[in-house]
Design an enzyme around this catalytic site. Structure first.
Site, short mmCIF file in Angstrom:
data_model
loop_
_atom_site.label_atom_id
_atom_site.label_comp_id
_atom_site.label_asym_id
_atom_site.label_seq_id
_atom_site.Cartn_x
_atom_site.Cartn_y
_atom_site.Cartn_z
N PRO A 16 0.80 -1.23 0.00
CG PRO A 16 -0.13 -1.10 2.12
CD PRO A 16 0.54 -2.06 1.18
CG ASN A 17 -0.14 4.39 1.35
OD1 ASN A 17 -1.10 4.98 0.85
ND2 ASN A 17 -0.19 3.85 2.55
CE1 TYR A 29 9.02 4.79 2.82
CE2 TYR A 29 7.51 6.66 2.91
CZ TYR A 29 8.02 5.50 3.46
OH TYR A 29 7.52 5.03 4.66
CG ASN A 80 8.36 -2.24 0.19
OD1 ASN A 80 7.87 -2.41 1.32
ND2 ASN A 80 8.92 -1.10 -0.18
CB ALA A 83 1.60 0.07 6.15
CG ASP A 93 -0.70 -17.28 8.06
OD1 ASP A 93 0.34 -17.40 8.72
OD2 ASP A 93 -1.84 -17.21 8.58
CG HIS A 106 11.34 -2.63 4.20
ND1 HIS A 106 9.97 -2.56 4.17
CD2 HIS A 106 11.65 -3.82 4.74
CE1 HIS A 106 9.48 -3.67 4.67
NE2 HIS A 106 10.47 -4.46 5.03
CG LEU A 107 11.47 2.17 -1.30
CD1 LEU A 107 10.06 2.73 -1.35
CD2 LEU A 107 12.24 2.54 -2.55
C1 DQA Z 1 8.38 0.82 3.66
C2 DQA Z 1 8.50 1.06 5.16
C3 DQA Z 1 7.16 0.88 5.85
O1 DQA Z 1 7.28 1.09 7.23
C4 DQA Z 1 6.15 1.87 5.28
O2 DQA Z 1 4.88 1.64 5.87
C5 DQA Z 1 6.08 1.87 3.82
C6 DQA Z 1 7.31 1.69 3.03
C7 DQA Z 1 9.70 1.14 2.93
O3 DQA Z 1 9.81 0.74 1.76
O4 DQA Z 1 10.58 1.79 3.48
O5 DQA Z 1 5.03 2.10 3.23
O6 DQA Z 1 8.10 -0.55 3.44
#
Ligand code: DQA
Length: 149
Positions: A16-17, A29, A80, A83, A93, A106-107
């Site tokens: 997400p996002n 990011y 990735n 959240a 799972d 993770h970025l």
């Molecule tokens: C993330 C880190 C997570 O905590 C965050 O919720 C993200 C991006 C990262 O790529 O750094 O959405 O996964």
């Protein structure tokens, strides 16, 4: 004619996002859009002889569905979970039932941020983890996965 080894197929899953990359908190990011990152991964895959398919969803169940669809169709996954990294038993799972290597990306460096980001629900079941290299982490993950495969 000699048989050609079938091309390896890798699925990249963005949670997400991450569809908002480039606009979303760029100081954390980065400035690259998700399309740019996916394009670079597809290109890097070509160099490595790997077929890269990318998928993004803001919905936990859709991510679980996509992981299940990878069974029997993919040689590895780069994920990735964004959240959902910190909350999702369902995604854990789904990954746990796979018998292919999964790389967690993770970025940002989740360990030098808020404490709720320090825990990953999948850390102990993935083959490897990369955090803090920004979008380059995906390329590092792909190269690492190519070595494993
Ligand atoms: C993330 C880190 C997570 O905590 C965050 O919720 C993200 C991006 C990262 O790529 O750094 O959405 O996964």
């Amino acid at each position: 004619m000699a048989d050609k080894t079938p091309q390896k197929k890798i699925l990249v899953i963005h949670g997400p996002n991450l569809n908002m990359l480039g606009k979303r908190e760029p100081h954390i990011y980065g400035h690259q859009s998700l399309d740019e990152i996916d394009g670079q991964l597809i290109e890097a895959g070509k160099q490595l002889g790997i077929d890269v398919e990318a998928f993004q969803s803001n919905h936990e169940g859709a991510i679980v569905d996509r992981i299940q669809q990878a069974i029997g169709n993919c040689h590895g996954i780069i994920i990735n979970p964004a959240a959902y990294t910190h909350t999702s038993v369902a995604i854990r799972d789904a990954i746990a039932m796979l018998d292919i290597p999964v790389i967690e990306i993770h970025l940002s460096n989740i360990h030098n941020r808020e404490s709720f980001r320090h825990h990953s629900m999948i850390a102990d079941i993935v083959a490897a983890r990369i955090a803090g290299f920004g979008s380059h982490g995906y390329i590092l993950g792909l190269e690492g996965l190519a070595k494993i495969l």
